[in-house]
Motif scaffolding. Structure first.
Motif, PDB file in Angstrom:
ATOM      1  N   ARG A   1      84.268 -51.033  27.067  1.00 49.20           N
ATOM      2  CA  ARG A   1      83.461 -52.111  26.479  1.00 49.20           C
ATOM      3  C   ARG A   1      83.596 -52.167  24.959  1.00 49.20           C
ATOM      4  NH1 ARG A   1      78.820 -53.393  29.571  1.00 49.20           N
ATOM      5  NH2 ARG A   1      78.557 -55.061  28.036  1.00 49.20           N
ATOM      6  N   CYS A   2      84.739 -51.662  24.442  1.00 51.31           N
ATOM      7  CA  CYS A   2      84.912 -51.622  22.988  1.00 51.31           C
ATOM      8  C   CYS A   2      84.667 -52.994  22.325  1.00 51.31           C
ATOM      9  CB  CYS A   2      86.320 -51.149  22.618  1.00 51.31           C
ATOM     10  SG  CYS A   2      86.441 -49.372  22.433  1.00 51.31           S
ATOM     11  N   GLY A   3      85.123 -54.057  22.990  1.00 49.57           N
ATOM     12  CA  GLY A   3      84.940 -55.400  22.415  1.00 49.57           C
ATOM     13  C   GLY A   3      83.470 -55.684  22.164  1.00 49.57           C
ATOM     14  N   ASP A   4      82.623 -55.373  23.156  1.00 44.41           N
ATOM     15  CA  ASP A   4      81.185 -55.619  23.002  1.00 44.41           C
ATOM     16  C   ASP A   4      80.571 -54.684  21.965  1.00 44.41           C
ATOM     17  OD1 ASP A   4      81.179 -57.675  24.823  1.00 44.41           O
ATOM     18  OD2 ASP A   4      80.741 -56.368  26.530  1.00 44.41           O
ATOM     19  N   VAL A   5      81.105 -53.457  21.900  1.00 46.01           N
ATOM     20  CA  VAL A   5      80.615 -52.513  20.881  1.00 46.01           C
ATOM     21  C   VAL A   5      80.977 -53.039  19.489  1.00 46.01           C
ATOM     22  CG1 VAL A   5      80.934 -50.176  19.933  1.00 46.01           C
ATOM     23  CG2 VAL A   5      80.680 -50.491  22.396  1.00 46.01           C
ATOM     24  N   LEU A   6      82.210 -53.498  19.341  1.00 42.48           N
ATOM     25  CA  LEU A   6      82.690 -53.960  18.026  1.00 42.48           C
ATOM     26  C   LEU A   6      81.967 -55.231  17.559  1.00 42.48           C
ATOM     27  CD1 LEU A   6      86.485 -53.345  18.648  1.00 42.48           C
ATOM     28  CD2 LEU A   6      85.117 -52.219  16.887  1.00 42.48           C
TER      29      LEU A   6
ATOM     30  N   GLU B   1      75.418 -47.744  25.980  1.00 38.09           N
ATOM     31  CA  GLU B   1      75.238 -48.710  27.073  1.00 38.09           C
ATOM     32  C   GLU B   1      76.530 -48.949  27.850  1.00 38.09           C
ATOM     33  OE1 GLU B   1      72.559 -52.194  25.910  1.00 38.09           O
ATOM     34  OE2 GLU B   1      72.810 -51.170  24.002  1.00 38.09           O
ATOM     35  N   CYS B   2      77.651 -48.414  27.362  1.00 41.32           N
ATOM     36  CA  CYS B   2      78.903 -48.506  28.114  1.00 41.32           C
ATOM     37  C   CYS B   2      78.825 -47.499  29.270  1.00 41.32           C
ATOM     38  CB  CYS B   2      80.103 -48.188  27.212  1.00 41.32           C
ATOM     39  SG  CYS B   2      81.624 -47.958  28.150  1.00 41.32           S
ATOM     40  N   PRO B   3      79.084 -47.936  30.503  1.00 48.46           N
ATOM     41  CA  PRO B   3      78.953 -47.016  31.650  1.00 48.46           C
ATOM     42  C   PRO B   3      79.874 -45.792  31.565  1.00 48.46           C
ATOM     43  CG  PRO B   3      79.318 -49.296  32.377  1.00 48.46           C
ATOM     44  CD  PRO B   3      79.474 -49.295  30.892  1.00 48.46           C
ATOM     45  N   LEU B   4      80.932 -45.874  30.767  1.00 48.73           N
ATOM     46  CA  LEU B   4      81.861 -44.739  30.694  1.00 48.73           C
ATOM     47  C   LEU B   4      81.466 -43.717  29.624  1.00 48.73           C
ATOM     48  CD1 LEU B   4      85.369 -46.469  31.010  1.00 48.73           C
ATOM     49  CD2 LEU B   4      83.681 -45.980  32.757  1.00 48.73           C
ATOM     50  N   PHE B   5      80.561 -44.098  28.734  1.00 47.16           N
ATOM     51  CA  PHE B   5      80.195 -43.250  27.599  1.00 47.16           C
ATOM     52  C   PHE B   5      79.709 -41.873  28.065  1.00 47.16           C
ATOM     53  CE2 PHE B   5      77.048 -41.801  24.403  1.00 47.16           C
ATOM     54  CZ  PHE B   5      77.863 -41.774  23.280  1.00 47.16           C
ATOM     55  N   ARG B   6      80.317 -40.844  27.506  1.00 47.98           N
ATOM     56  CA  ARG B   6      80.033 -39.428  27.826  1.00 47.98           C
ATOM     57  C   ARG B   6      80.428 -39.038  29.250  1.00 47.98           C
ATOM     58  NH1 ARG B   6      77.229 -36.806  23.798  1.00 47.98           N
ATOM     59  NH2 ARG B   6      75.820 -38.129  22.619  1.00 47.98           N
TER      60      ARG B   6
ATOM     61  N   THR C   1      83.298 -40.593  31.721  1.00 49.79           N
ATOM     62  CA  THR C   1      84.762 -40.457  31.725  1.00 49.79           C
ATOM     63  C   THR C   1      85.346 -40.591  30.322  1.00 49.79           C
ATOM     64  OG1 THR C   1      84.726 -42.730  32.440  1.00 49.79           O
ATOM     65  CG2 THR C   1      85.340 -41.117  34.090  1.00 49.79           C
ATOM     66  N   CYS C   2      84.555 -41.103  29.379  1.00 54.69           N
ATOM     67  CA  CYS C   2      85.080 -41.316  28.021  1.00 54.69           C
ATOM     68  C   CYS C   2      84.408 -40.377  27.020  1.00 54.69           C
ATOM     69  CB  CYS C   2      84.856 -42.777  27.614  1.00 54.69           C
ATOM     70  SG  CYS C   2      85.556 -43.160  26.004  1.00 54.69           S
ATOM     71  N   ASN C   3      85.186 -39.578  26.377  1.00 52.62           N
ATOM     72  CA  ASN C   3      84.691 -38.689  25.324  1.00 52.62           C
ATOM     73  C   ASN C   3      85.850 -38.444  24.345  1.00 52.62           C
ATOM     74  OD1 ASN C   3      86.266 -36.326  26.212  1.00 52.62           O
ATOM     75  ND2 ASN C   3      84.908 -36.411  28.008  1.00 52.62           N
TER      76      ASN C   3
ATOM     77  N   VAL D   1      88.835 -43.331  26.369  1.00 54.31           N
ATOM     78  CA  VAL D   1      89.314 -44.468  27.169  1.00 54.31           C
ATOM     79  C   VAL D   1      89.633 -45.643  26.237  1.00 54.31           C
ATOM     80  CG1 VAL D   1      88.703 -46.119  28.999  1.00 54.31           C
ATOM     81  CG2 VAL D   1      88.043 -43.715  29.199  1.00 54.31           C
ATOM     82  N   GLY D   2      88.888 -45.744  25.151  1.00 51.18           N
ATOM     83  CA  GLY D   2      89.106 -46.838  24.202  1.00 51.18           C
ATOM     84  C   GLY D   2      89.170 -46.320  22.775  1.00 51.18           C
ATOM     85  N   PRO D   3      89.623 -47.158  21.844  1.00 48.59           N
ATOM     86  CA  PRO D   3      89.806 -46.716  20.461  1.00 48.59           C
ATOM     87  C   PRO D   3      88.508 -46.343  19.749  1.00 48.59           C
ATOM     88  CG  PRO D   3      90.088 -49.098  20.619  1.00 48.59           C
ATOM     89  CD  PRO D   3      89.977 -48.587  22.021  1.00 48.59           C
ATOM     90  N   CYS D   4      87.384 -46.942  20.169  1.00 49.10           N
ATOM     91  CA  CYS D   4      86.116 -46.648  19.479  1.00 49.10           C
ATOM     92  C   CYS D   4      85.686 -45.199  19.657  1.00 49.10           C
ATOM     93  CB  CYS D   4      85.003 -47.568  19.982  1.00 49.10           C
ATOM     94  SG  CYS D   4      85.365 -49.303  19.775  1.00 49.10           S
ATOM     95  N   MET D   5      86.277 -44.519  20.660  1.00 47.76           N
ATOM     96  CA  MET D   5      85.956 -43.110  20.868  1.00 47.76           C
ATOM     97  C   MET D   5      86.959 -42.204  20.142  1.00 47.76           C
ATOM     98  SD  MET D   5      83.751 -41.109  22.181  1.00 47.76           S
ATOM     99  CE  MET D   5      82.754 -41.623  23.568  1.00 47.76           C
ATOM    100  N   VAL D   6      88.026 -42.793  19.611  1.00 45.23           N
ATOM    101  CA  VAL D   6      89.082 -41.983  18.993  1.00 45.23           C
ATOM    102  C   VAL D   6      88.870 -41.845  17.492  1.00 45.23           C
ATOM    103  CG1 VAL D   6      91.553 -41.814  18.536  1.00 45.23           C
ATOM    104  CG2 VAL D   6      90.758 -42.786  20.688  1.00 45.23           C
TER     105      VAL D   6
HETATM  106  S1  SF4 Z   1      85.546 -46.218  23.807  1.00 45.84           S
HETATM  107 FE1  SF4 Z   1      84.705 -45.310  25.658  1.00 45.84          FE
HETATM  108  S2  SF4 Z   1      82.472 -45.312  25.404  1.00 45.84           S
HETATM  109 FE2  SF4 Z   1      83.362 -46.723  23.915  1.00 45.84          FE
HETATM  110  S3  SF4 Z   1      83.294 -48.689  24.891  1.00 45.84           S
HETATM  111 FE3  SF4 Z   1      85.336 -47.880  25.319  1.00 45.84          FE
HETATM  112  S4  SF4 Z   1      85.095 -46.778  27.260  1.00 45.84           S
HETATM  113 FE4  SF4 Z   1      83.049 -47.184  26.506  1.00 45.84          FE
END
Ligand code: SF4
Length: 366
Positions: free
Chosen positions: A320-325, A333-338, A340-342, A347-352
């Protein structure tokens, strides 16, 4: 008001500003009782999370993170193109944040572990040295970033030209902040009441682009630096404007940001680059929000040099990076946060990125 350059470390001043923010928040007009402030800079996002600024604010003031992380807004297709180049024997030079950003299928880091020649640079000049030391290899520098990064990269081209270096090119994905503010403000699904404008970008562009924006939209804009006290001071400035029913550009980082910005940097940008409608990862095309090399510098343009084109990528649809950005959801609020995504398995650039909202929330927000 901060009078001295080192006041931004003063706990007494922090207490005073926070009290004033609380007083101002109580005085907000009914229509603006629940008030949002978007910080447009990844360094602000990181500092806000790190120093617990949200927890200091009254409940009716919300801080929303915007698209101010350059790595996060770079299209997956750009990574795919860099991956393809590296697999075809081209040497890739890049800032470290890009290494683990997932493209459509893989990342540059994984390619490097498979043997691709990918170098992390701490300065654009390292790419120049790389090209000089390896005249038999083609070196491509991944030139991404906002206004802050663009001028040093144009200085890199200037030096490459003066040294007659022929085996270096840059693949540009430069982004501009003011058109992003315009796009966010025009999004009917998004309610941004004010902007905390970035520090370093403002040091380059100065106050004028924001003045044009404020004149059109009557939205308060305050330029602030990254120290926690600077951020509080910026928030205080925004609320002061709302309470006094004004909207203007308040430069609260005058110790660095000049009204006219950095004219030398602006000159470099005008000399080499032209605006175009750029694609922002997760957001889409924003008119005139990118800069690309002028045709006369084609020999340094990676896409022209290798006759390739950056095509849209296919990022993980669950991210959901687009919605986060765009500030539509918080990372949590992203279902993957913590789950599958850490930061170890992004999973997306906002976590990198070290400026990414998801990385900031992962590290500092419980
Ligand atoms: S980077 Fe990870 S936590 Fe952030 S929106 Fe993408 S999948 Fe979700």
């Amino acid at each position: 008001m901060m009078k001295y350059i080192d006041d931004y470390k003063n706990p007494g001043a922090a207490r005073k500003i926070t009290e004033n923010i609380n007083t101002l928040a109580e005085k907000l007009p009914a229509a603006k009782r629940n008030f949002s402030i978007m910080e447009v800079c990844g360094s602000h996002t990181m500092a806000i999370a790190r120093y617990g600024i949200r927890e200091l604010l009254p409940e009716n003031i919300s801080l929303i993170s915007g698209p101010g992380c350059p790595v996060c807004v770079t299209d997956a297709g750009y990574i795919d193109t860099a991956v393809e180049l590296s697999r075809n024997g081209i040497t890739i030079a890049t800032f470290g944040d890009m290494i683990n950003v997932p493209g459509s299928d893989t990342s540059l880091g994984k390619c490097r572990s498979e043997g691709a020649d990918i170098h992390i640079c701490y300065s654009p000049l390292s790419a120049l040295e790389l090209a000089e030391k390896n005249p038999d290899r083609e070196v491509v520098f991944l030139a991404i970033g906002f206004e802050t990064t663009i001028a040093p990269l144009m200085a890199l081209l200037e030096t490459a030209k003066s040294k007659n270096i022929k085996n270096l090119s840059i693949m540009t994905a430069f982004k501009l902040v003011p058109p992003a503010l315009e796009a966010l403000t025009s999004d009917p699904e998004l309610k941004v009441d004010s902007f905390l404008c970035p520090a370093h970008v403002s040091a380059i562009i100065g106050e004028r682009p924001y003045q044009l924006f404020v004149k059109k939209h009557k939205i308060p804009c305050v330029i602030a630096s990254f120290e926690p006290l600077d951020i509080l001071y910026g928030i205080e400035g925004i609320l002061e404007q709302v309470v006094s029913n004004k909207a203007f550009v308040d430069n609260r980082y005058k110790r660095v940001v000049k009204q006219e910005g950095n004219t030398t940097a602006q000159h470099f940008m005008d000399k080499y680059l032209v605006p175009y409608d750029a694609s922002w990862r997760g957001i889409g095309i924003i008119p005139r929000s990118g800069l690309k090399l002028k045709n006369e510098f084609d020999e340094y343009n990676t896409e022209k040099r290798f006759n390739i084109e950056v095509k849209p990528g296919k990022p993980n649809p669950a991210c959901r990076c687009g919605d986060v950005l765009k500030g539509k959801i918080k990372p949590s609020e992203c279902p993957l946060f913590r789950r599958t995504c850490n930061p170890f398995h992004p999973v997306g650039p906002c976590m990198v990125s070290s400026e990414g909202s998801c990385a900031a929330f992962f590290k500092y927000v419980k």
